[in-house]
Enzyme design. Structure first.
Site, PDB file in Angstrom:
ATOM      1  N   TRP A  99       8.530  -1.197   3.797  1.00 36.18           N
ATOM      2  CA  TRP A  99       7.947   0.150   3.719  1.00 36.18           C
ATOM      3  C   TRP A  99       7.616   0.686   5.104  1.00 36.18           C
ATOM      4  O   TRP A  99       7.818   1.869   5.397  1.00 36.18           O
ATOM      5  CB  TRP A  99       6.727   0.157   2.796  1.00 36.18           C
ATOM      6  CG  TRP A  99       7.099  -0.237   1.403  1.00 36.18           C
ATOM      7  CD1 TRP A  99       6.700  -1.353   0.735  1.00 36.18           C
ATOM      8  CD2 TRP A  99       7.994   0.457   0.522  1.00 36.18           C
ATOM      9  NE1 TRP A  99       7.283  -1.389  -0.503  1.00 36.18           N
ATOM     10  CE2 TRP A  99       8.076  -0.302  -0.667  1.00 36.18           C
ATOM     11  CE3 TRP A  99       8.729   1.639   0.606  1.00 36.18           C
ATOM     12  CZ2 TRP A  99       8.859   0.080  -1.762  1.00 36.18           C
ATOM     13  CZ3 TRP A  99       9.519   2.027  -0.475  1.00 36.18           C
ATOM     14  CH2 TRP A  99       9.570   1.247  -1.635  1.00 36.18           C
ATOM     15  N   ASP A 166      -0.638   3.771   4.904  1.00 40.00           N
ATOM     16  CA  ASP A 166       0.004   3.735   3.591  1.00 40.00           C
ATOM     17  C   ASP A 166      -0.723   2.682   2.767  1.00 40.00           C
ATOM     18  O   ASP A 166      -0.628   1.497   3.050  1.00 40.00           O
ATOM     19  CB  ASP A 166       1.493   3.375   3.779  1.00 40.00           C
ATOM     20  CG  ASP A 166       2.229   3.167   2.450  1.00 40.00           C
ATOM     21  OD1 ASP A 166       1.604   3.295   1.373  1.00 40.00           O
ATOM     22  OD2 ASP A 166       3.444   2.870   2.499  1.00 40.00           O
ATOM     23  N   LYS A 190       1.056   2.183  -8.456  1.00 42.74           N
ATOM     24  CA  LYS A 190       0.757   0.753  -8.412  1.00 42.74           C
ATOM     25  C   LYS A 190      -0.627   0.479  -9.016  1.00 42.74           C
ATOM     26  O   LYS A 190      -0.785  -0.394  -9.835  1.00 42.74           O
ATOM     27  CB  LYS A 190       0.803   0.230  -6.975  1.00 42.74           C
ATOM     28  CG  LYS A 190       2.022   0.697  -6.171  1.00 42.74           C
ATOM     29  CD  LYS A 190       3.200  -0.241  -6.256  1.00 42.74           C
ATOM     30  CE  LYS A 190       4.533   0.372  -5.852  1.00 42.74           C
ATOM     31  NZ  LYS A 190       4.693   0.772  -4.482  1.00 42.74           N
TER      32      LYS A 190
HETATM   33  C1  LIG Z   1       5.897   1.385  -3.628  1.00 33.27           C
HETATM   34  C2  LIG Z   1       5.563   1.635  -2.211  1.00 33.27           C
HETATM   35  C3  LIG Z   1       6.070   2.737  -1.495  1.00 33.27           C
HETATM   36  C4  LIG Z   1       7.043   3.708  -2.102  1.00 33.27           C
HETATM   37  O1  LIG Z   1       6.381   4.614  -2.861  1.00 33.27           O
HETATM   38  P1  LIG Z   1       7.148   5.821  -3.578  1.00 33.27           P
HETATM   39  O2  LIG Z   1       6.015   6.509  -4.250  1.00 33.27           O
HETATM   40  O3  LIG Z   1       8.144   5.215  -4.522  1.00 33.27           O
HETATM   41  O4  LIG Z   1       7.806   6.644  -2.537  1.00 33.27           O
HETATM   42  C5  LIG Z   1       5.658   2.915  -0.195  1.00 33.27           C
HETATM   43  N1  LIG Z   1       4.813   2.055   0.402  1.00 33.27           N
HETATM   44  C6  LIG Z   1       4.331   0.978  -0.248  1.00 33.27           C
HETATM   45  C7  LIG Z   1       3.387   0.057   0.457  1.00 33.27           C
HETATM   46  C8  LIG Z   1       4.688   0.731  -1.561  1.00 33.27           C
HETATM   47  O5  LIG Z   1       4.208  -0.337  -2.204  1.00 33.27           O
END
Ligand SMILES: *Cc1c(COP(=O)(O)O)cnc(C)c1O
Length: 357
Positions: A99, A166, A190
């Site tokens: 990511w 993030d 998540k």
């Molecule tokens: C799942 C995830 C993403 C991607 O998220 P989307 O909403 O599918 O764009 C980005 N960063 C992390 C840490 C993730 O777990």
């Protein structure tokens, strides 16, 4: 058979949340109308937005000079929107996995990117620490939990430049100090909601640091000033997010969820360390509370498919590891009951009793 859902995302939500989501689909607020068919510009939906905002602030201790907004498009959209808004000259990134790499790739379209630290040398099995942060960065970007490799920051970084994180996969899993961050964002699928809504918490003064003229939908100012209502927000996922926040408050907030998350993680990591058939894949001090990765111990690799079948027979779902890591990944998000971890641990014990040499 009862299913134990360890999916990495979209993932498990609390039973209470499923129930209120189902009810709202049939009849929202006893209005006789489904939540799927209401206008987002109604008093009833304003109340949903306000409650979500208040709960988010209360749970995470978000100060008044921070704004919360929602967009569609996922965390992946922020990967390019962050540098579009804030990268004038140079931004710093820490590369802790897939990511982070995707975020770095997008940032490079807008300016200079300095990767201040990376754990790629050992396949992202640790969190780099003690790196220098130049004072002239527009911002520093980190990924607090590495969903694929199973590493996580356990402390908030303390840096002089604006820190952007993030937190897709560990938001509201533990207490954090929001004031250490200029912006926190993530896909909500998540720990908070079904897929379709992306949250962002931004310190207001960051809006004065937008470095270029942007398309309206890309500018963070648009979403903050219009209260996430410039266009149609993801109405239903925001409703579910609000219900998840309500649940989190009802069980005792972040201190309680953190206690539960540590208890579940200790249980599973304890078994991984004790069991002769399995081993963990990352540095112990950086182990994620959310995504617990493990593989077959050396000499037992050929038993991996048999173990998958074994767990499936007991209702366990979603523990196949990401293809980049292999083995197994048990995602133990907030809503996962301890009982599910106990079932997995029992599987590991019983399987070892049959196969250990
Ligand atoms: C799942 C995830 C993403 C991607 O998220 P989307 O909403 O599918 O764009 C980005 N960063 C992390 C840490 C993730 O777990």
């Amino acid at each position: 058979m009862k299913k134990h859902v360890f999916n990495a995302g979209p993932s498990l939500l609390p039973e209470e949340v499923y129930a209120s989501a189902a009810k709202a689909v049939l009849d929202f607020n006893d209005s006789g109308i489904s939540i799927l068919s209401i206008s987002h510009r109604t008093k009833d939906f304003d109340a949903v937005m306000e409650e979500a905002d208040a709960l988010f602030r209360e749970l995470l201790h978000i100060p008044d000079n921070y704004k919360i907004f929602y967009i569609g498009g996922g965390a992946s959209t922020h990967f390019f929107e962050i540098p579009a808004n804030f990268l004038g000259k140079k931004a710093g990134y820490v590369n802790t996995g897939v990511w982070s790499k995707k975020a770095i790739k997008e940032a490079k379209r807008f300016g200079e990117v300095e990767v201040l630290a990376t754990s790629e040398d050992r396949n992202f099995t640790y969190i780099p620490k003690g790196f220098a942060v130049p004072a002239d960065l527009d911002y520093l970007h980190i990924t607090t939990n590495n969903t694929i490799y199973g590493t996580e920051y356990h402390e908030d970084l303390d840096v002089e430049v604006p820190l952007i994180a993030d937190m897709s996969s560990d938001i509201l899993a533990r207490p954090i100090d929001v004031t250490k961050y200029a912006m926190i964002y993530g896909g909500a699928q998540k720990n908070l909601a079904p897929a379709g809504v992306t949250f962002a918490i931004i310190r207001e003064d960051m809006l004065d640091r937008i470095v270029r003229d942007l398309p309206t939908m890309v500018s963070y100012r648009t979403h903050v000033e219009n209260n996430s209502m410039f266009n149609t927000p993801p109405v239903f996922p925001i409703f579910v997010l609000k219900e998840t926040l309500k649940w989190l408050k009802s069980i005792g907030g972040l201190d309680e969820i953190y206690r539960r998350n540590r208890e579940k993680a200790d249980l599973l990591y304890g078994e991984i360390d004790r069991n002769p058939l399995f081993r963990g894949t990352v540095e112990k001090e950086d182990r994620s509370l959310m995504n617990i990765c493990f593989v077959m111990q050396e000499g037992y690799e050929e038993l991996a498919p048999a173990f998958m079948e074994y767990t499936k027979a007991r209702g366990i779902v979603g523990i196949k590891g990401h293809r980049l890591v292999g083995g197994f990944r048990a995602s133990c998000y907030n809503a996962l009951p301890k009982e599910s971890v106990e079932v997995l641990v029992q599987c590991m014990r019983d399987f070892a009793a049959e196969h250990a040499r």
